[in-house]
Design an enzyme around this catalytic site. Structure first.
Site, PDB file in Angstrom:
ATOM      1  N   HIS A   1       0.875  -1.173   0.000  1.00 49.29           N
ATOM      2  CA  HIS A   1       0.000   0.000   0.000  1.00 49.29           C
ATOM      3  C   HIS A   1       0.918   1.231   0.000  1.00 49.29           C
ATOM      4  CE1 HIS A   1      -2.699   3.005   1.846  1.00 49.29           C
ATOM      5  NE2 HIS A   1      -3.705   2.233   1.492  1.00 49.29           N
TER       6      HIS A   1
ATOM      7  N   GLN B   1      -4.506  -4.975   7.123  1.00 52.10           N
ATOM      8  CA  GLN B   1      -5.557  -5.888   6.644  1.00 52.10           C
ATOM      9  C   GLN B   1      -5.517  -7.249   7.322  1.00 52.10           C
ATOM     10  OE1 GLN B   1      -7.962  -4.864   4.843  1.00 52.10           O
ATOM     11  NE2 GLN B   1      -7.145  -2.975   3.957  1.00 52.10           N
TER      12      GLN B   1
ATOM     13  N   LYS C   1     -10.389  -0.276  10.760  1.00 46.18           N
ATOM     14  CA  LYS C   1     -10.594  -1.436   9.879  1.00 46.18           C
ATOM     15  C   LYS C   1     -10.975  -2.675  10.675  1.00 46.18           C
ATOM     16  CE  LYS C   1      -7.161   0.118   6.485  1.00 46.18           C
ATOM     17  NZ  LYS C   1      -7.992   0.658   5.415  1.00 46.18           N
TER      18      LYS C   1
HETATM   19  N1  7TS Z   1      -1.780  -0.511   4.768  1.00 43.16           N
HETATM   20  C1  7TS Z   1      -2.732  -1.262   4.202  1.00 43.16           C
HETATM   21  C2  7TS Z   1      -2.425  -2.673   3.817  1.00 43.16           C
HETATM   22  C3  7TS Z   1      -3.995  -0.718   3.991  1.00 43.16           C
HETATM   23  O1  7TS Z   1      -4.940  -1.487   3.431  1.00 43.16           O
HETATM   24  C4  7TS Z   1      -4.254   0.609   4.364  1.00 43.16           C
HETATM   25  C5  7TS Z   1      -5.556   1.272   4.057  1.00 43.16           C
HETATM   26  C6  7TS Z   1      -3.237   1.331   4.991  1.00 43.16           C
HETATM   27  C7  7TS Z   1      -2.007   0.742   5.156  1.00 43.16           C
HETATM   28  C8  7TS Z   1      -3.452   2.700   5.498  1.00 43.16           C
HETATM   29  O2  7TS Z   1      -4.299   2.666   6.599  1.00 43.16           O
HETATM   30  P1  7TS Z   1      -4.795   4.010   7.277  1.00 43.16           P
HETATM   31  O3  7TS Z   1      -5.799   3.551   8.289  1.00 43.16           O
HETATM   32  O4  7TS Z   1      -3.614   4.659   7.891  1.00 43.16           O
HETATM   33  O5  7TS Z   1      -5.397   4.830   6.182  1.00 43.16           O
HETATM   34  N2  7TS Z   1      -6.249   0.706   2.980  1.00 43.16           N
HETATM   35  C9  7TS Z   1      -7.340   1.229   2.362  1.00 43.16           C
HETATM   36  C10 7TS Z   1      -7.998   0.554   1.343  1.00 43.16           C
HETATM   37  O6  7TS Z   1      -7.666  -0.531   0.922  1.00 43.16           O
HETATM   38  N3  7TS Z   1      -9.024   1.313   0.935  1.00 43.16           N
HETATM   39  O7  7TS Z   1      -9.035   2.439   1.652  1.00 43.16           O
HETATM   40  C11 7TS Z   1      -7.993   2.401   2.556  1.00 43.16           C
END
Ligand code: 7TS
Length: 405
Positions: free
Chosen positions: A122, A202, A225
């Site tokens: 990501h 995830q 999440k």
């Molecule tokens: N790493 C992974 C594997 C993710 O899926 C996400 C967010 C992040 C890092 C970042 O997380 P945050 O909470 O700091 O934003 N993924 C997604 C997605 O798949 N669709 O929207 C956000």
């Protein structure tokens, strides 16, 4: 087995819908909905015990501090961290990874050193390392994806070298649902003496994670999440590493003593929690963790796995669908495209039936490049999703495709 009827009663959001149809929510990899228990906890905190933490000696402040620290303990238990002081509250995975990049890597790395990531990351576990490489003169390398869209782990000596100082890897892909062999890779990283960082955004919502078993140095995840509020996440770090690091941000809370010319730092984890933290959100996340633990993470994983198998089987029956990554070790997240239909158009049609799916590059542009597309449609499941909802999605998809053809 999960008692889905009873679980769904805990999610009033799912009942709302658009007046005609109940909501079918398949964008859980972006963020999950929140059960009433978490909503009530937030409400109760603000109504009955709102105060700042680690400051006052009055009852409310002490209560708030106790709730906040108790949430830390719950999260430590949830990921099997040995010590609570390993758990730093952040805003989410992104901030957790940036903390490691700024407070560890940018202090330690120098020209000649190597940062190793993967092609599956990501952007949150890619861009901070690009910036870190630029600032320190270290070089950024990555383990590529093979034609099966799996990490090429055949010749690890090609990627890990004695200069690899940090290895950062996504545990479970947010666009492919792939579960990476992180434990094996962490073991290998240790043979060259690299510090290891796992992006668990995830994985933690879907499976029981044991940071001691993984033996990673850092582990990052996001509360929103996994049924928790937004604005709260976790960085797990091995205590001896966290102790050795300089602060990330500075100000109140993170200090021990301050004079007009210099300061000394608080103990971990508070050294890394400058300013007023996300108190209610941490307490809400503690409640979310209780909820998941009551369900049992193995049962959660089984449910998500079953939905994934069911969806993969049935999606094949729709003409023109191409599913990315159907091989082993994937669950919860399915990316696909339909011949002749832009994923955004598909999502807009489905939205009329109150079915929410994600489309776009999913913050994984390098994967899209590898797939040779600019975007995919993505469905991602959670504890409240059912096979009936999957049937409805595919029924609606079929009528959408009839419209296009
Ligand atoms: N790493 C992974 C594997 C993710 O899926 C996400 C967010 C992040 C890092 C970042 O997380 P945050 O909470 O700091 O934003 N993924 C997604 C997605 O798949 N669709 O929207 C956000």
């Amino acid at each position: 087995m999960l008692d889905i009827d009873s679980i769904r009663k805990d999610f009033p959001f799912l009942e709302a819908g658009n007046g005609k149809n109940p909501l079918v929510y398949f964008d859980n990899a972006s963020t999950t909905q929140k059960p009433i228990q978490v909503l009530n906890k937030l409400d109760q905190f603000y109504r009955e015990s709102n105060a700042n933490v680690h400051r006052g000696v009055y009852r409310l402040s002490q209560q708030a501090t106790e709730s906040y620290e108790n949430a830390r303990k719950k999260i430590a238990d949830f990921i099997n961290a040995k010590e609570e002081r390993s758990i730093i509250f952040t805003r989410g995975t992104t901030e957790s990874i940036n903390l490691v990049a700024y407070a560890w890597a940018q202090q330690q790395l120098k020209p000649g050193d190597e940062i190793l990531i993967t092609e599956m990351e990501h952007h949150s576990n890619l861009v901070p390392w690009q910036i870190t490489a630029k600032r320190t003169g270290a070089s950024l390398k990555y383990i590529p994806l093979n034609d099966n869209l799996e990490l090429d782990v055949t010749n690890l000596e090609n990627y890990f070298t004695p200069n690899t100082k940090i290895f950062a890897i996504i545990h479970k892909s947010n666009s492919l649902g792939k579960i990476n062999p992180v434990q094996q890779l962490i073991e290998y990283a240790k043979t060259v003496g690299a510090i290891t960082v796992v992006d668990g955004a995830q994985s933690v919502p879907h499976t029981a994670v044991d940071v001691q078993k993984l033996d990673c140095d850092f582990f990052a995840c996001s509360g929103h999440k996994m049924l928790g509020p937004t604005g709260i996440g976790i960085l797990y770090g091995k205590p001896e590493l966290l102790e050795s690091m300089e602060p990330f941000q500075s100000g109140g809370e993170m200090i021990d003593t301050v004079s007009m010319t210099e300061s000394t730092w608080n103990d971990i984890p508070w050294k890394f929690e400058a300013g007023t933290p996300s108190i209610a959100q941490a307490v809400g996340l503690g409640e979310a963790v209780d909820y998941l633990q009551n369900l049992n993470m193995q049962t959660v994983e089984d449910h998500i796995g079953e939905l994934t198998e069911y969806a993969l089987e049935n999606i094949q029956q729709i003409n023109g669908v191409k599913v990315y990554n159907q091989e082993n070790n994937r669950s919860g997240i399915i990316s696909f495209n339909v011949e002749g239909v832009h994923p955004h158009d598909l999502a807009q049609f489905l939205d009329q039936d109150e079915i929410a799916i994600r489309t776009g590059h999913h913050c994984t542009q390098p994967i899209m490049k590898k797939l040779g597309v600019s975007a995919t449609a993505r469905i991602s499941f959670y504890i409240y999703n059912t096979k009936d909802e999957i049937d409805k999605l595919f029924r609606c998809m079929k009528s959408t495709l009839n419209y296009f053809n």
